[in-house]
Design a protein around this motif. Structure first.
Motif, PDB file in Angstrom:
ATOM      1  N   PHE A 168       0.818  -1.214   0.000  1.00  0.00           N
ATOM      2  CA  PHE A 168       0.000   0.000   0.000  1.00  0.00           C
ATOM      3  C   PHE A 168       0.854   1.267   0.000  1.00  0.00           C
ATOM      4  N   ALA A 169       0.318   2.306  -0.643  1.00  0.00           N
ATOM      5  CA  ALA A 169       0.861   3.666  -0.575  1.00  0.00           C
ATOM      6  C   ALA A 169       2.367   3.678  -0.857  1.00  0.00           C
ATOM      7  N   LEU A 170       3.150   4.198   0.078  1.00  0.00           N
ATOM      8  CA  LEU A 170       4.606   4.307  -0.078  1.00  0.00           C
ATOM      9  C   LEU A 170       5.243   2.955  -0.413  1.00  0.00           C
ATOM     10  N   ARG A 184       3.896   0.425  -1.945  1.00  0.00           N
ATOM     11  CA  ARG A 184       3.563   0.046  -3.326  1.00  0.00           C
ATOM     12  C   ARG A 184       4.493   0.778  -4.290  1.00  0.00           C
ATOM     13  N   HIS A 193       6.477   1.657  13.185  1.00  0.00           N
ATOM     14  CA  HIS A 193       5.585   2.626  12.536  1.00  0.00           C
ATOM     15  C   HIS A 193       4.687   1.974  11.484  1.00  0.00           C
ATOM     16  N   LYS A 221       2.230  -1.479   9.985  1.00  0.00           N
ATOM     17  CA  LYS A 221       1.254  -2.474  10.441  1.00  0.00           C
ATOM     18  C   LYS A 221       1.127  -3.558   9.380  1.00  0.00           C
ATOM     19  N   ALA A 259      -1.630  -6.762   8.124  1.00  0.00           N
ATOM     20  CA  ALA A 259      -2.901  -7.470   8.287  1.00  0.00           C
ATOM     21  C   ALA A 259      -2.818  -8.811   7.584  1.00  0.00           C
ATOM     22  N   LEU A 309      -6.092  -6.987  11.224  1.00  0.00           N
ATOM     23  CA  LEU A 309      -4.808  -6.482  11.715  1.00  0.00           C
ATOM     24  C   LEU A 309      -4.166  -7.554  12.579  1.00  0.00           C
ATOM     25  N   LEU A 331      -1.297  -8.007   4.077  1.00  0.00           N
ATOM     26  CA  LEU A 331      -1.334  -6.607   3.639  1.00  0.00           C
ATOM     27  C   LEU A 331      -0.238  -5.843   4.363  1.00  0.00           C
ATOM     28  N   PHE A 381       1.264  -2.413   5.445  1.00  0.00           N
ATOM     29  CA  PHE A 381       0.867  -1.019   5.628  1.00  0.00           C
ATOM     30  C   PHE A 381       2.027  -0.147   6.082  1.00  0.00           C
ATOM     31  N   PRO A 382       2.407   0.838   5.288  1.00  0.00           N
ATOM     32  CA  PRO A 382       3.423   1.806   5.748  1.00  0.00           C
ATOM     33  C   PRO A 382       2.795   2.717   6.814  1.00  0.00           C
ATOM     34  N   PRO A 383       3.609   3.610   7.443  1.00  0.00           N
ATOM     35  CA  PRO A 383       3.077   4.517   8.464  1.00  0.00           C
ATOM     36  C   PRO A 383       1.801   5.213   7.988  1.00  0.00           C
ATOM     37  N   VAL A 384       0.770   5.177   8.827  1.00  0.00           N
ATOM     38  CA  VAL A 384      -0.537   5.739   8.427  1.00  0.00           C
ATOM     39  C   VAL A 384      -0.610   7.232   8.760  1.00  0.00           C
ATOM     40  N   ALA A 385      -1.555   7.910   8.137  1.00  0.00           N
ATOM     41  CA  ALA A 385      -1.754   9.339   8.387  1.00  0.00           C
ATOM     42  C   ALA A 385      -3.193   9.708   8.075  1.00  0.00           C
TER      43      ALA A 385
END
Lengths: 141, 81, 141, 81
Positions: D10-12, D14, D50, D52, D54, D59, D73, D75-79
């Motif tokens: 995800f995000a960063l 990916r 930092h 997560k 799943a 999670l 899954l 997950f990089p640091p969320v915001a």
């Protein structure tokens, strides 16, 4: 600070605080509850002395702006007869960050409740009515 | 010399006094003393600490001075919000 | 908890919390600011993994209901591209009294910001873009 | 025996991995060990604390077990907010 005798349009009030530097809006709505101190409340009447309610309300908002790092704040209070579920008071505070917005919003509503010349008469299911005095407010604070 | 003061009663105080407002002649000099006189006059028993007084549309401290011609607003315990 | 890709209709969300026993609604709106950490922000993109964002959001709301004496709570978060001034997140909490409403609202937004699989990409005036990491969030908390 | 794991980025992550998802064969048993393997594989340098993970849309804690056929899954640091 504004005292009005018609329904509070929260969306419009909220728009007054829009600011491109703002990241947070903390809001408070006070609703007329169907109970208070064990009584069933049918409706509520607010008597307000508008000139001092508005000037003292503006003073409270100014104090909040001095004490907290916020961008803007606004408050509207109803006067007259209200039904259960009606919004009696709205406070909105915009700030760059949320903690300041929450703290200032709480400061404003706490002071609105104890410093403004506003009186609340409750009409109960059993036919009685009564002015709510400030003892409960002091305990709630 | 006696001062002529217009007193306006609000909410509970208006109901207890049975009038919206009246003009009184008084010799007291402070807001606190005027409050005592009005409490006695209308059998109001709310403690001073829970009440407020305004002179000519400005909230006043209890030691503020009363002057001839002032309009005094007598506020019972408030309950905004 | 709901994740949506269209504008958040705050008035409608707020109505979901109407309750005749409620005397207080504490609300929080998070808006897209035009600056962050000294950068001029032009727009913002939220990437959200909806299934876990919604289930974890519901869990946070449930925790708030257990920890605070509140009546109801609701949260909506945007996904996709947002402009400056858009509302990115809304949290509303109803309660009989205001202190519980404020505390629970803060609990929910603090946890929404740190626990949900949501990522924020900022597009800056200088042409750069970047994912906002959680360090700032941790400091803000 | 090697486990077949579907990893979704995800995000960063990916963007750094250059892919949305992949199927990998691995011998690790815990989420923490899988995270280390994936960090090395794609040169990710965000600290574990930092991030997560799943497993199958829930999670997971870092000591949770990875099983053959799981979808993980990353997950990089969320915001949020």
């Amino acid at each position: 600070m504004k005292v009005i005798s018609t329904e509070i349009d929260i969306a419009s009030c909220s728009k007054l605080l829009v600011n491109s530097r703002a990241g947070a809006l903390a809001g408070f709505e006070g609703w007329v509850r169907n109970h208070n101190d064990g009584h069933n409340v049918l409706q509520l009447e607010y008597e307000v002395y508008n000139p001092i309610a508005e000037s003292e309300g503006d003073k409270i908002i100014q104090e909040a702006k001095t004490q907290y790092d916020i961008l803007d704040a606004y408050c509207v209070h109803r006067s007259g007869l209200l039904e259960i579920g009606d919004c009696a008071v709205w406070v909105g505070v915009s700030a760059a960050h949320r903690n300041e917005a929450f703290d200032a919003c709480r400061y404003i509503i706490n002071n609105i409740k104890t410093r403004l010349p506003i009186w609340k008469k409750e009409y109960y299911q059993n036919g009685d009515s009564g002015w709510v005095n400030c003892e409960r407010c002091a305990a709630e604070k | 010399m006696k001062k002529s003061i217009t007193v306006i009663y609000f909410a509970l105080f208006r109901e207890k006094a049975g009038i919206n407002q009246e003009v009184i002649l008084t010799e007291v000099s402070s807001v606190a003393d005027l409050f005592l006189e009005l409490k006695y006059r209308h059998q109001l028993n709310e403690p001073q600490g829970h009440c407020k007084i305004a002179i000519n549309d400005n909230l006043a401290t209890w030691d503020a001075e009363i002057n001839d011609g002032d309009t005094v607003l007598l506020f019972p315990p408030v309950a905004g919000g």
